[in-house]
Design an enzyme around this catalytic site. Structure first.
Site, mmCIF file in Angstrom:
data_model
loop_
_atom_site.group_PDB
_atom_site.id
_atom_site.type_symbol
_atom_site.label_atom_id
_atom_site.label_comp_id
_atom_site.label_asym_id
_atom_site.label_seq_id
_atom_site.Cartn_x
_atom_site.Cartn_y
_atom_site.Cartn_z
ATOM 1 N N LYS A 50 0.836 -1.199 0.000
ATOM 2 C CA LYS A 50 0.000 0.000 0.000
ATOM 3 C C LYS A 50 0.873 1.252 0.000
ATOM 4 O O LYS A 50 0.619 2.200 -0.737
ATOM 5 C CB LYS A 50 -0.946 0.010 1.214
ATOM 6 C CG LYS A 50 -2.061 -1.028 1.097
ATOM 7 C CD LYS A 50 -2.918 -1.139 2.357
ATOM 8 C CE LYS A 50 -3.903 -2.307 2.210
ATOM 9 N NZ LYS A 50 -4.733 -2.528 3.405
ATOM 10 N N GLN A 94 -5.688 -1.734 9.560
ATOM 11 C CA GLN A 94 -5.389 -3.007 8.909
ATOM 12 C C GLN A 94 -5.945 -4.172 9.741
ATOM 13 O O GLN A 94 -5.758 -4.234 10.944
ATOM 14 C CB GLN A 94 -3.860 -3.129 8.770
ATOM 15 C CG GLN A 94 -3.386 -4.317 7.974
ATOM 16 C CD GLN A 94 -3.760 -4.243 6.495
ATOM 17 O OE1 GLN A 94 -3.763 -3.182 5.890
ATOM 18 N NE2 GLN A 94 -4.097 -5.392 5.930
ATOM 19 N N ASP A 117 -11.814 1.996 3.466
ATOM 20 C CA ASP A 117 -12.141 0.568 3.364
ATOM 21 C C ASP A 117 -13.652 0.353 3.187
ATOM 22 O O ASP A 117 -14.091 -0.744 2.869
ATOM 23 C CB ASP A 117 -11.683 -0.181 4.633
ATOM 24 C CG ASP A 117 -10.305 -0.822 4.459
ATOM 25 O OD1 ASP A 117 -9.877 -1.002 3.303
ATOM 26 O OD2 ASP A 117 -9.672 -1.155 5.482
#
Ligand code: NAP
Length: 282
Positions: A50, A94, A117
């Site tokens: 990322k 995460q 997300d």
């Protein structure tokens, strides 16, 4: 269509489009903050991908590393700071989290406008209602891949194996919005092959290598493999590729199918978050 649905070219073009748009923005570059609690090995790899992708697209990325023992209150306080930090446009925590922390509580703590997300209940609701918002990257990538290959889900019998909040459920909402007839299968589904072998579009997001074989697939079906498992012989998808390929009209490989699109759409979501927040068009 040569029977393979590759996400690589599309991922590159999405990333290029984001980079060009970032270049033309007024003010400081968009920022993505990734909070990582503990040292899960796969997470470290994903987070480094990322960071690299952000760098290439001109997005400023910050990784906030917190120890495994981080308490709920400490984590929520850190998220609160990042919510209030104007240089952070996109914010994600995460997964997986250590067992003492709740992923759903964390999802609700991230400001919906920064929730790249797409896990905040407000974004989940917006997705199901067909409103504008930030939506999960992997299913967004799958929809873009289908479109890229001219596959229109309208009227298709779509079966998704896996009902996670990251893949299965949001993809169900997206396929429904695209007028497919959607069925979600999971670990309690009876007679999985009987169900999946009637699908025009079969998506597998389970994480069990080879769980989808020839007897699960109808002749001419489109098969999308989201699964990624580490095996002794490298990365493996859910689909027995060699067995399924001759039957399917198209199938995604692992790696190189859906995988590259997830990060491309994370960049795209970060840009979208910035543009939504600053009102600079969408
Ligand atoms: P998850 O949260 O572990 O969910 C797995 C789903 O599979 C669950 O709904 C589970 O059913 C179902 N399942 C498990 N065993 C099954 C069986 N024998 N038959 C039918 N269904 C079964 O997984 P996830 O986070 O969605 O990820 C799924 C896979 O996709 C993993 O391999 C992951 O690494 C991969 N992934 C890839 C990307 C990408 O960028 N390509 C992104 C995200 C995830 P229950 O709900 O009943 O437990």
């Amino acid at each position: 269509l040569d029977g393979i649905l590759s996400g690589k070219k599309l991922a590159r073009s999405v990333r290029r489009r984001v980079a060009a748009r970032v270049d033309s923005l007024q003010g400081p570059p968009p920022g993505l903050a990734v909070v990582m609690v503990g040292e899960d090995e796969a997470s470290q790899v994903y987070v480094s991908y990322k960071e690299k992708a952000c760098r290439k697209a001109g997005i400023r990325s910050t990784v906030v590393r917190m120890p495994r023992e981080t308490s709920r209150d400490e984590l929520l306080a850190r998220i609160g700071e990042l919510n209030g930090d104007d240089s952070v446009d996109g914010l994600l925590v995460q997964l997986p989290l250590p067992d003492h922390l709740s992923a759903s509580e964390v999802a609700s703590a991230v400001l919906p406008e920064k929730d790249v997300d797409g896990f905040h209940p407000q974004n989940v609701g917006r997705l199901w209602r067909g409103e504008e918002g930030l939506f999960p990257c992997t299913p967004t990538g799958i929809m873009a891949l289908l479109e890229d290959y001219g596959i229109d889900p309208e009227g298709m019998r779509a079966v998704i194996v896996g009902r996670s909040d990251i893949v299965g459920k949001p993809l169900a909402a997206m396929l429904l919005a695209a007028n497919a007839t959607v069925t979600l299968a999971h670990s309690r589904t009876r007679d999985l092959p009987g169900l999946t072998s009637r699908a025009d579009l079969l998506v597998s997001a389970v994480g069990v290598p080879g769980i989808i074989g020839a007897d699960h697939v109808a002749r001419g079906a489109v098969v999308v493999d989201v699964g990624i498992s580490r095996t002794d012989s490298g990365l493996a998808g859910d689909v027995d590729f060699e067995a399924v390929r001759p039957l399917a009209s198209a199938v995604t490989p692992v790696p190189g199918g859906v995988g590259p699109l997830t990060i491309a759409f994370l960049l795209s979501n970060t840009l979208k978050a910035r543009e939504m927040r600053t009102g600079s068009g969408l």
